[in-house]
Write a protein that holds these residues in place. Structure first.
Motif, PDB file in Angstrom:
ATOM      1  N   MET A   1       0.839  -1.198   0.000  1.00 57.51           N
ATOM      2  CA  MET A   1       0.000   0.000   0.000  1.00 57.51           C
ATOM      3  C   MET A   1       0.875   1.249   0.000  1.00 57.51           C
ATOM      4  O   MET A   1       1.796   1.360   0.803  1.00 57.51           O
ATOM      5  N   LEU A   2       0.607   2.170  -0.903  1.00 51.49           N
ATOM      6  CA  LEU A   2       1.393   3.398  -1.006  1.00 51.49           C
ATOM      7  C   LEU A   2       0.536   4.593  -0.597  1.00 51.49           C
ATOM      8  O   LEU A   2      -0.512   4.851  -1.183  1.00 51.49           O
ATOM      9  N   GLU A   3       0.982   5.285   0.429  1.00 52.91           N
ATOM     10  CA  GLU A   3       0.321   6.503   0.906  1.00 52.91           C
ATOM     11  C   GLU A   3       1.151   7.700   0.434  1.00 52.91           C
ATOM     12  O   GLU A   3       2.354   7.763   0.706  1.00 52.91           O
ATOM     13  N   PHE A   4       0.523   8.624  -0.286  1.00 53.17           N
ATOM     14  CA  PHE A   4       1.238   9.782  -0.823  1.00 53.17           C
ATOM     15  C   PHE A   4       0.665  11.049  -0.208  1.00 53.17           C
ATOM     16  O   PHE A   4      -0.530  11.315  -0.330  1.00 53.17           O
ATOM     17  N   ARG A 208       8.683   9.780 -10.876  1.00 54.16           N
ATOM     18  CA  ARG A 208       9.078   8.479 -11.419  1.00 54.16           C
ATOM     19  C   ARG A 208       8.958   7.378 -10.364  1.00 54.16           C
ATOM     20  O   ARG A 208       8.558   6.253 -10.673  1.00 54.16           O
ATOM     21  N   ALA A 209       9.283   7.717  -9.101  1.00 55.09           N
ATOM     22  CA  ALA A 209       9.215   6.714  -8.036  1.00 55.09           C
ATOM     23  C   ALA A 209       7.790   6.225  -7.813  1.00 55.09           C
ATOM     24  O   ALA A 209       7.560   5.027  -7.611  1.00 55.09           O
ATOM     25  N   VAL A 210       6.819   7.130  -7.857  1.00 52.69           N
ATOM     26  CA  VAL A 210       5.448   6.730  -7.524  1.00 52.69           C
ATOM     27  C   VAL A 210       4.607   6.348  -8.735  1.00 52.69           C
ATOM     28  O   VAL A 210       3.625   5.617  -8.593  1.00 52.69           O
ATOM     29  N   ASN A 211       5.004   6.823  -9.922  1.00 48.55           N
ATOM     30  CA  ASN A 211       4.177   6.568 -11.109  1.00 48.55           C
ATOM     31  C   ASN A 211       4.896   5.819 -12.230  1.00 48.55           C
ATOM     32  O   ASN A 211       4.257   5.398 -13.185  1.00 48.55           O
ATOM     33  N   GLY A 212       6.207   5.704 -12.121  1.00 53.02           N
ATOM     34  CA  GLY A 212       6.971   5.072 -13.189  1.00 53.02           C
ATOM     35  C   GLY A 212       7.001   3.557 -13.075  1.00 53.02           C
ATOM     36  O   GLY A 212       6.388   2.954 -12.190  1.00 53.02           O
ATOM     37  N   GLU A 213       7.721   2.952 -14.000  1.00 47.92           N
ATOM     38  CA  GLU A 213       7.890   1.496 -13.991  1.00 47.92           C
ATOM     39  C   GLU A 213       8.647   1.066 -12.739  1.00 47.92           C
ATOM     40  O   GLU A 213       9.594   1.731 -12.304  1.00 47.92           O
ATOM     41  N   LEU A 222      10.617   0.857  -5.861  1.00 42.62           N
ATOM     42  CA  LEU A 222      10.145  -0.248  -5.023  1.00 42.62           C
ATOM     43  C   LEU A 222       9.065   0.191  -4.043  1.00 42.62           C
ATOM     44  O   LEU A 222       8.333  -0.640  -3.503  1.00 42.62           O
ATOM     45  N   VAL A 223       8.945   1.514  -3.787  1.00 41.03           N
ATOM     46  CA  VAL A 223       7.909   1.965  -2.853  1.00 41.03           C
ATOM     47  C   VAL A 223       6.521   1.542  -3.332  1.00 41.03           C
ATOM     48  O   VAL A 223       5.604   1.373  -2.526  1.00 41.03           O
ATOM     49  N   GLN A 224       6.375   1.373  -4.643  1.00 43.85           N
ATOM     50  CA  GLN A 224       5.064   0.987  -5.181  1.00 43.85           C
ATOM     51  C   GLN A 224       4.656  -0.426  -4.773  1.00 43.85           C
ATOM     52  O   GLN A 224       3.468  -0.770  -4.810  1.00 43.85           O
ATOM     53  N   GLU A 225       5.644  -1.251  -4.378  1.00 43.76           N
ATOM     54  CA  GLU A 225       5.353  -2.644  -4.046  1.00 43.76           C
ATOM     55  C   GLU A 225       5.490  -2.942  -2.551  1.00 43.76           C
ATOM     56  O   GLU A 225       5.281  -4.076  -2.133  1.00 43.76           O
TER      57      GLU A 225
END
Length: 242
Positions: A1-4, A208-213, A222-225
């Motif tokens: 879970m990613l909280e922004f 890029r960290a939150v929306n990129g590949e 890796l924050v996305q996972e």
């Protein structure tokens, strides 16, 4: 879970990051925490020191783990991660030596030193909280682009961008030959991960960290996972997303 979360100023961002540290300690007084050195966390450190002085934050039972270090440098070397953390946080709080786990970046066998850190962290039960900054190349700690997500503590070959940006911590040109760092797997296994960023220069890398590949060529992706990742930024660092 990613909280922004986006905050209007660096000061608001710093207070929010301090809130996460304090709430972690309130929930688990003997938490194992890793906080970064450098310029981004200085405001967070100031807030934590203030709360400690006011009796609102108790660090007496926790364990502090150092994130990384330049090879060949120790706590007395100006610009080392250990020296910056001692100055900005550990000494003002009054951490005892037995509460602190740092790399010995002067060890004769750095690979064995990394294994020592790996074993110590395993014995501690892993990280309850890790707070990180983000490099202009997407690095986390000294995990440079191309580092495997499965890596624990290891010796790092520095990216030219890291060597260039790292000069800001020293009074004159300094040869940086490499680093030792907690690995990306340590970060993924931390119960909570907080990524902090401030300033317009960090806007493209945050986007890029939150929306990129999600890719090892950009470690911060890796924050996305992560199961519980919080990305905390000020408005300037969020400007590429707003």
């Amino acid at each position: 879970m990613l909280e922004f979360q986006v905050y209007p100023t660096y000061e608001h961002l710093s207070r929010a990051a301090a809130d996460v540290v304090v709430s972690t300690l309130q929930t688990k007084p003997d938490a194992v925490i890793c906080l970064p050195s450098g310029s981004t966390p200085v405001g967070m450190f100031r807030e934590l020191i203030l709360r400690h002085e006011q009796g609102l934050a108790d660090f007496s039972q926790c364990t502090f783990v150092g994130l990384d270090e330049w090879i060949g440098m120790g706590p007395e070397d100006e610009g080392s991660g250990h020296q910056l953390l001692d100055r900005d946080f550990l000494h003002p709080i009054g951490f005892r030596s037995e509460q602190v786990l740092f790399f010995d970046a002067r060890a004769d066998d750095l690979h064995a030193e990394c294994e020592r850190i790996n074993r110590a962290l395993e014995e501690l039960g892993g990280l309850d909280l890790i707070v990180l900054g983000i490099g202009m190349n997407g690095h986390l700690g000294l995990n440079e682009p191309g580092t495997s997500f499965d890596t624990y503590a290891h010796v790092s070959e520095l990216d030219p961008i890291t060597i260039e940006v790292g000069q800001k911590y020293f009074q004159g040109p300094t040869t940086l030959t490499g680093g030792v760092t907690l690995g990306l797997r340590h970060m993924m296994e931390a119960r909570r991960l907080v990524l902090m960023a401030s300033g317009e220069a960090k806007a493209p890398v945050i986007a890029r960290a939150v929306n990129g590949e999600v890719t090892e060529t950009f470690p911060a992706s890796l924050v996305q996972e992560h199961s519980d990742a919080w990305v905390l930024v000020d408005a300037d660092a969020a400007s590429a997303l707003l």
